[in-house]
Design a protein around this motif. Structure first.
Motif, short mmCIF file in Angstrom:
data_model
loop_
_atom_site.label_atom_id
_atom_site.label_comp_id
_atom_site.label_asym_id
_atom_site.label_seq_id
_atom_site.Cartn_x
_atom_site.Cartn_y
_atom_site.Cartn_z
N UNK A 7 0.93 -1.17 -0.05
CA UNK A 7 0.07 0.01 -0.02
C UNK A 7 0.95 1.26 0.06
N UNK A 8 1.95 1.07 0.79
CA UNK A 8 2.78 2.44 0.80
C UNK A 8 3.38 2.71 -0.50
N UNK A 9 3.82 1.48 -1.12
CA UNK A 9 4.54 1.51 -2.51
C UNK A 9 3.62 2.21 -3.58
N UNK A 10 2.16 1.78 -3.36
CA UNK A 10 1.29 2.26 -4.34
C UNK A 10 1.20 3.76 -4.11
N UNK A 11 1.10 4.25 -3.07
CA UNK A 11 1.17 5.58 -2.56
C UNK A 11 2.33 6.47 -3.23
#
Length: 567
Positions: A7-11
């Motif tokens: 999720x952090x990488x997507x952000x």
């Protein structure tokens, strides 16, 4: 790659506008479907290269990207992080500038790692970005395989201690001798290491078992027991004594069972251990139940129920009164399901009370009462007191006797919603059990809203999952015809490093929900057998645990062996 922080990488990718939002949404959807990380999905589909992903992560963190293979690492630098911590956090020190240690970790997006390393090492930490696969390989090369060296080192240190090696007849040792043994530094470190490894591997129970010729240590992970390399037999007394000291138990008393609790911090997160000792022929057997809140997901939506059962449960637990029972054998996840239900309806306008033996997880906003029969605080007595506390919802840990069941029914009749558990094989069996206890059929039929029967089965490892064509014998075991599975594959786990060669990783729930409708109420009042109730519930649309298991097999979530074993 960056497994836990998709999720952090997507952000980050959205913020740096590296890809259109539609493409990111597709990658996220495929990640959820396949179980792979978002980074892995993007690399597999040739949307982004490994270098591009590492570069944007380094840019976002305001640091530099390095190749770990090109670094010259001196022994003095490597010693700055102890082997146990290097393996636990998958981290390698690169250089020291003043009090700032520059390190490369396999998941630089996990902020808690930085905080924990800063605390453990008492230094400022500066993160560098490298290839996670290369980092993992290098940690093994530089610091050895996980735990093996440390355990061997500690055992050899313990062997050298006079107090420990002179244990010949434990029954004639004084309390002072036993306490001295349990307090030796290598013994303390050995026990801590065993606990750390078990909790890191997400064990639910840790068993210390003395036999005539050996002392075994085993972990239960996803319902199956795995054995550690056994330490020498004479370590049984110092190790079990150390655990008893940690749990505030009487180390001199080895003739009767004792129960206690250990609260400790592992890798920066609090963990509760329930301790049970049992005197055996060759010494005390000690079992620790691990209550790690970070491992248990108390979100009803993520437990894996079929959509219809999930919708029905959500509707039932929002009613103003009635009884909702979850049933299944020990270790089938009943408490987790009920906690998840409580979490969903735990609002500021409702008063929630629970009576548990013992309280497993503390939940904010709920008054939880630990049952203590030794001082007369039984489920029945706690329930009677609850009714004077103006509750809206009551959870009774278990309906063990007629008194508890009658007060639960009385609570429901006076306008309360009651949750509880029973130990039966299926949903229909819960009604039979209540009638066998002596509860009147008209009281059961008028208060019971639904019974959820459940089992936990192991999930196939997503990394080594392999499809195969089922044989006729396989289909016969499940009661299926070849025409029902045309074009559909069954799956098994080959075994890989990710799942410790077991082929399984994690568990999921199989369930059957029996709603108490008018036709079922009529049958309860007639005291019919459990099989008749079950057949009527199936006629009214109940999906059995076996049917739910078949759905999970065809979805590739679990194996035929698991479903046949538990349903």
């Amino acid at each position: 790659m960056f497994e836990a922080e998709s999720n952090v990488l997507l952000g980050i990718l959205k913020e740096h506008q590296l890809l259109p939002s539609e493409q990111l949404a597709e990658a996220e959807s495929e990640s959820k479907r396949s179980g792979k990380s978002v980074a892995q999905v993007l690399m597999d589909t040739d949307v982004l290269t490994r270098e591009q992903i590492l570069s944007v992560v380094a840019q976002h963190l305001g640091t530099e990207q390095i190749s770990i293979k090109d670094q010259e690492l001196s022994k003095d630098i490597l010693k700055l992080i102890p082997a146990a911590q290097a393996r636990a956090y998958c981290v390698i020190p690169i250089k020291l500038e003043g009090n700032t240690l520059h390190v490369v970790v396999n998941d630089p997006l996990n902020a808690s790692v930085v905080e924990e390393l800063r605390f453990i090492l008492d230094r400022d930490i500066h993160i560098l970005v490298g290839d996670p696969d290369e980092i993992e390989a290098m940690v093994k090369q530089l610091y050895g395989e996980e735990g093996s060296e440390s355990v061997d080192d500690l055992i050899s240190q313990i062997e050298g201690l006079t107090n420990v090696t002179e244990v010949a007849a434990p029954e004639i040792m004084t309390v002072e001798n036993i306490a001295a043994m349990a307090g030796e530094a290598p013994v303390i470190r050995f026990v801590n290491l065993v606990l750390f490894q078990a909790i890191r591997d997400r064990a639910s129970d840790i068993h210390f078992e003395p036999f005539e010729e050996e002392f075994k240590i085993r972990y239960r992970v996803d319902g199956a027991l795995y054995e550690m390399a056994p330490p020498p037999k004479h370590l049984a007394l110092p190790v079990t004594s150390r655990i008893k000291v940690m749990a505030n138990l009487n180390i001199a008393e080895r003739r009767i069972p004792q129960d206690g609790r250990i609260q400790m911090s592992i890798a920066g997160r609090p963990v509760d251990l329930r301790v049970s000792t049992l005197p055996t022929q060759f010494g005390e057997s000690v079992v620790l139940r691990v209550l790690d809140r970070s491992v248990v997901n108390l979100d009803l939506a993520t437990l894996g129920m079929p959509k219809q059962a999930f919708d029905d449960v959500c509707e039932i637990i929002s009613r103003p009164n009635g009884i909702f029972i979850v049933t299944g054998p020990t270790g089938s996840g009943k408490t987790t399901t009920l906690y998840s239900c409580l979490g969903r309806i735990n609002t500021i306008d409702s008063k929630l009370l629970t009576a548990e033996d013992p309280v497993e997880y503390e939940i904010e906003g709920i008054m939880q009462v630990p049952i203590n029969p030794a001082v007369g605080l039984t489920f029945g007595r706690a329930l009677r007191a609850f009714l004077r506390q103006d509750p809206d919802i009551i959870l009774v840990g278990e309906m063990r006797d007629l008194e508890t069941a009658q007060i639960a029914i009385q609570s429901s009749l006076t306008g309360h919603l009651v949750f509880s558990t029973l130990h039966t094989n299926d949903a229909a069996g819960a009604i039979t059990r209540l009638l066998d206890m002596g509860v009147e059929p008209f009281l059961v039929s008028s208060t019971l809203e639904a019974v959820l029967g459940q089992r936990l089965v192991r999930k196939i490892c997503k990394v080594c999952r392999t499809a195969y064509e089922p044989t006729e014998q396989d289909l016969t075991l499940l009661g299926l015809k070849p025409s029902e599975v045309v074009g559909k594959s069954f799956y098994f786990g080959k075994g890989c490093s990710e799942c410790n060669d077991s082929g399984y990783k994690g568990r999921t729930v199989l369930c059957e929900l029996m709603r108490v409708s008018d036709p079922i109420r009529t049958l309860i009042n007639e005291r019919v057998a459990g099989l008749v109730l079950r057949d009527k519930a199936m006629e009214l649309g109940m999906r059995t645990m076996r049917q739910d298991g078949i759905r999970r097999i065809l979805d590739g979530e679990t194996s035929l062996e698991e479903v046949v074993k538990y349903t």
